[in-house]
Structure formats: structure tokens, C-alpha cells
Write an enzyme that holds these catalytic residues in place. Structure first.
Site, PDB file in Angstrom:
ATOM      1  N   SER A 332     -40.062 -62.959 -39.326  1.00 21.03           N
ATOM      2  CA  SER A 332     -41.436 -62.956 -39.610  1.00 21.03           C
ATOM      3  C   SER A 332     -42.290 -64.016 -38.997  1.00 21.03           C
ATOM      4  CB  SER A 332     -41.763 -62.598 -40.936  1.00 21.03           C
ATOM      5  OG  SER A 332     -42.914 -62.213 -41.287  1.00 21.03           O
ATOM      6  N   ASP A 343     -42.286 -68.561 -25.708  1.00 18.48           N
ATOM      7  CA  ASP A 343     -43.335 -67.904 -24.460  1.00 18.48           C
ATOM      8  C   ASP A 343     -44.062 -68.960 -23.849  1.00 18.48           C
ATOM      9  OD1 ASP A 343     -42.059 -65.595 -25.192  1.00 18.48           O
ATOM     10  OD2 ASP A 343     -43.629 -64.634 -25.630  1.00 18.48           O
ATOM     11  N   LYS A 357     -38.610 -58.971 -37.300  1.00 16.17           N
ATOM     12  CA  LYS A 357     -39.796 -58.337 -38.144  1.00 16.17           C
ATOM     13  C   LYS A 357     -40.984 -58.758 -37.605  1.00 16.17           C
ATOM     14  CE  LYS A 357     -42.443 -58.054 -42.036  1.00 16.17           C
ATOM     15  NZ  LYS A 357     -43.646 -58.269 -42.225  1.00 16.17           N
TER      16      LYS A 357
END
Length: 426
Positions: A332, A343, A357
Site C-alpha cells: 500500500s 520509477d 495492494k
């Protein structure tokens, strides 16, 4: 919290290893109960006062109003416009004339919500909403574990750092077969949590199944002081270590800033997210922002496919090399931070695949101080990756076995240290 859905010094969590009214996002790890009281959330706006009812007719009326309120919330908020391929209108009057009191309404609402087949969308009785508020306030009581029910087994999802559960040696994926001699098969997560919790200084006995081993743990209950950020010295004084045990506390950002002040002289940093089941969406975004000069952090997409992007602001807390440790318990909000730094090529992820999640819940307060966790959107990493049920792959894979844990070895941390030594030496 902005809950996208889950703690002494840093705890090593092995790879095998709650829940508001205003437009609030929450990053919940799973349909689970934290026996210390809460996981990922933000306080409800203004709790409603309970309605005083006397007659049977009054009780029935209040029950039906509560049920209809819950039905309407799901209809207007739920991320899947098909409601899991069913006609949601069929539920509106399904129990009309059959609800005698709020207990009946609770059962009916729970049944209705279960039809969505969404483990993160769930009804919260007033006690659970109260726990949720307590968890955000960081005043919790119990043994310090988060539990969940899977395949009719009561499992430990995570232990909180420096708690009775951690000191007793409980581990993620431990199956709790008995609580004070009472079998847990068929017991709800909520009922199990009630059995495990208790007053400070009292004891609870847990029968644990770990692989082929049967263990008996007698644990003294205590106040669980929720601290989110921990540091510890490394063998190499050039490397700083900071563990984020959860993202739940409203004080987390202050804790993070204070801890980073003590690490400013370090030449590299390890951020340990292992076993971190999540917390406030806002905490994840703001901590990611601390380490990014620019770029996107995360985006959320609702059922109308509207996309909202959260981006970094100029200025970073450090420009030095960073390693993020992740594992199967990193979920999460942890995955928001890990995904943002990966990224944007700001950090190297080391460890094992994260939990996966990628859904966002909104917690709504109902009229009698009960509430609803409702999945309202999904989130994507900066590269547009949907990690739900997939997780995030580390840049460098490193295993951490139960044998390592028992032998007090940490090959993932060792791998991070070696990586950063090479980076510093460049």
C-alpha cells in the site's frame, strides 16, 4: 488517511512473513484488524452523535436508515460501476421490514458489502471506528500485531516494532490456532481481536502454527506506542539507516524530519520498508516528495477513469544515494513510496517482491458512529504501472529466509550495505 488499502529499534521483518468522513484516502493492507488497534487512516471529520431510541418502532426505523445510508454510500463511491457484475439496486429494499435494531442492520450491511467480493471494502462497527481514531492518535493497547483471516486461517500479517508480540517472537504468516485455548477456526477477525486485546499487565496465550512447528506464546499485554520512524547505527558510519514501520501516524512527517536531521552527515541512506503494511496516503506522498526534486509520485484513477496526479515539488532533503528495502510485507503506502523512488530512478530497491495492494479506500462515517471502508479508486506508479495483486519487483533481488531470521542474519541489509559502499566509492 489518504489511504491508498496497514512498529524498540528497527525490526527486521523477513520476506516469508484502520480505516474517515471527509474526502480521505486510505492505504489499507488488507481486510484485517490490528490488534494494537489500527492501520491506515485519517480521522473522521465530525463523528455523528448516536440517536436515542426507545420503542421497537424507533429501533427499526434507525436500523433501516442506517442500512440505506450504507447502500447509498456504496452506490455513489464504489470504484466498480458494475458492482462486481450485479444489480446494486436489488439490495436497497432487500431487508425492508426485517431489521429490528442496529445489530440486524450491521449483519445486513455486512452481507450486502460482502457481495462486492472486495476484501478492502468493509463495514466498521462503532468500536472499529473508535479504534481507527485511536490508531491515528497513536494511543493503542494490546500485543502489537496485525491479523487477517485467509482460507479460514487466522494469520499474523505484521508485528509492530518494540511490542510484546515482537519480543515474544511472533512472525508474519504465523497461524494463530487458539486464543486462550479457544480454537480460532470459524472465529471472525474482529472477535479474535477482542480476545487478544485486554488491559495492560494481563496475559493472553496464543497457540501458533509455524510450518510444522507448534508453539505456545504467553504474552503480557501493554500500551502500544506507535512510532513510525526508527534509526540505528550501521557498521559503516558513512551509511545511515532509517526504518519506516508504518505510515499511519499523524506525527510521521515530524518524526521523519527529525530523524533525517541526525543523518545529514551520512554519505548514503537505507530506507527499510520491509513488513510495512501501509498507512496514510498523504504520508507516503509527502515522504516521497522529500527525496524527489521533480517528477510524478503517484496517480489515482476513479471509476469514471478520471486521473489525478501527485507530483514532487522542487527541493529535496538529501541528494545522496538511497537504497529502499522491500519484501512481501511492504504494501500500500509503502509501495507508493517505493514505486515513486524506483520509477524516478532516485533509489535502488533491494529485497523481494512487494505485496501488491494498489487500491485506494475512502472511510466514511455513518450516522451512529459506525463506518464504511469503500474502495474508490486504484493508484498507479509514476510509470503508469498498476501494481495491484502484482507488487513491485526490486532492482536487486535478495532473499531473507526464516533460517536467516532465526540466526539473526540479514542478507538483504548486507546486500544494501555492499551496494552503497560501491556507490560511495565511485
Amino acid at each position: 488517511m489518504n489511504n491508498p488499502g496497514s512498529l524498540s529499534t528497527a525490526l527486521k521483518i523477513p520476506a516469508f512473513l484502520k480505516r474517515a468522513g471527509i474526502f480521505t484516502f486510505i492505504a489499507l493492507f488488507s481486510t484485517s484488524i490490528s490488534v494494537f488497534s489500527g492501520c491506515n487512516l485519517q480521522k473522521p471529520a465530525t463523528p455523528s452523535s448516536a440517536v436515542n431510541v426507545n420503542t421497537a418502532a424507533d429501533k427499526a426505523r434507525v436500523a433501516e436508515q442506517l442500512y440505506d445510508e450504507a447502500w447509498t454510500m456504496v452506490r455513489t463511491e464504489y470504484v466498480d460501476g458494475s458492482f462486481n457484475g450485479q444489480d446494486w439496486s436489488k439490495w436497497r429494499y432487500k431487508y425492508q421490514g426485517k431489521l429490528k435494531d442496529t445489530d440486524d442492520a450491521y449483519v445486513a450491511i455486512g452481507t450486502m458489502v460482502a457481495s462486492l467480493n472486495d476484501e478492502y471494502t468493509r463495514f466498521l462497527q462503532p468500536r472499529d471506528m473508535n479504534e481507527q481514531s485511536m490508531s491515528i492518535d497513536s494511543r493503542l493497547y494490546g500485543v502489537g500485531i496485525q491479523i487477517s483471516k485467509r482460507d479460514n486461517k487466522l494469520l499474523v500479517l505484521a508485528t509492530i516494532d518494540d511490542t510484546p508480540a515482537q519480543r515474544a517472537g511472533l512472525m508474519p504468516k504465523d497461524q494463530i490456532t487458539h486464543i486462550n485455548g479457544i480454537e480460532t477456526a470459524g472465529m471472525s477477525v474482529e472477535d479474535a481481536a477482542d480476545q487478544i486485546r485486554g488491559e495492560k499487565g494481563t496475559f493472553v496465550t496464543l497457540s501458533i502454527k509455524r510450518g510444522n512447528d507448534e508453539l505456545l506464546k504467553q504474552i503480557e499485554r501493554d500500551e502500544i506506542k506507535i512510532k513510525s520512524v526508527f534509526t540505528k547505527p550501521m557498521d559503516d558510519p558513512q551509511v545511515g539507516y532509517i526504518r519506516l514501520s508504518s505510515f499511519i501516524s499523524e506525527n510521521m512527517l515530524d518524526e521523519m524530519k527529525d530523524s533525517m536531521k541526525d543523518l545529514t552527515a551520512k554519505q548514503a541512506l537505507i530506507i527499510d520498508l520491509r513488513g510495512n503494511y501501509g498507512g496514510l496516503f498523504s504520508n507516503a506522498v509527502e515522504i516521497a516528495d522529500m527525496f524527489l526534486e521533480s517528477g510524478d509520485i503517484v496517480s489515482i484513477v476513479n471509476r469514471e477513469r478520471d486521473r489525478r496526479v501527485y507530483s514532487a515539488h522542487p527541493g529535496t532533503i538529501t541528494e545522496k544515494p538511497v537504497v529502499v528495502l522491500i519484501d512481501g510485507g511492504s504494501a500500500s503506502a509503502s509501495e507508493i513510496l517505493a514505486g515513486a523512488l524506483k520509477d524516478n530512478h532516485r533509489a535502488t530497491l533491494i529485497g523481494s517482491q512487494s505485496f501488491g495492494k494498489g487500491l485506494v479506500q475512502k472511510i466514511n462515517t455513518l450516522s451512529n458512529n459506525s463506518g464504511m471502508n469503500i474502495t474508490i479508486s486504484k493508484y498507479l506508479t509514476p510509470n503508469g504501472t498498476d501494481i495491484n495483486k502484482k507488487g513491485i519487483e526490486p532492482n536487486v533481488k535478495a532473499a531473507y529466509t526464516e533460517a536467516d531470521y532465526l540466526a539473526q542474519r540479514d542478507p538483504q541489509l548486507d546486500r544494501a550495505m555492499q551496494f552503497l559502499k560501491n556507490e560511495i566509492g565511485k
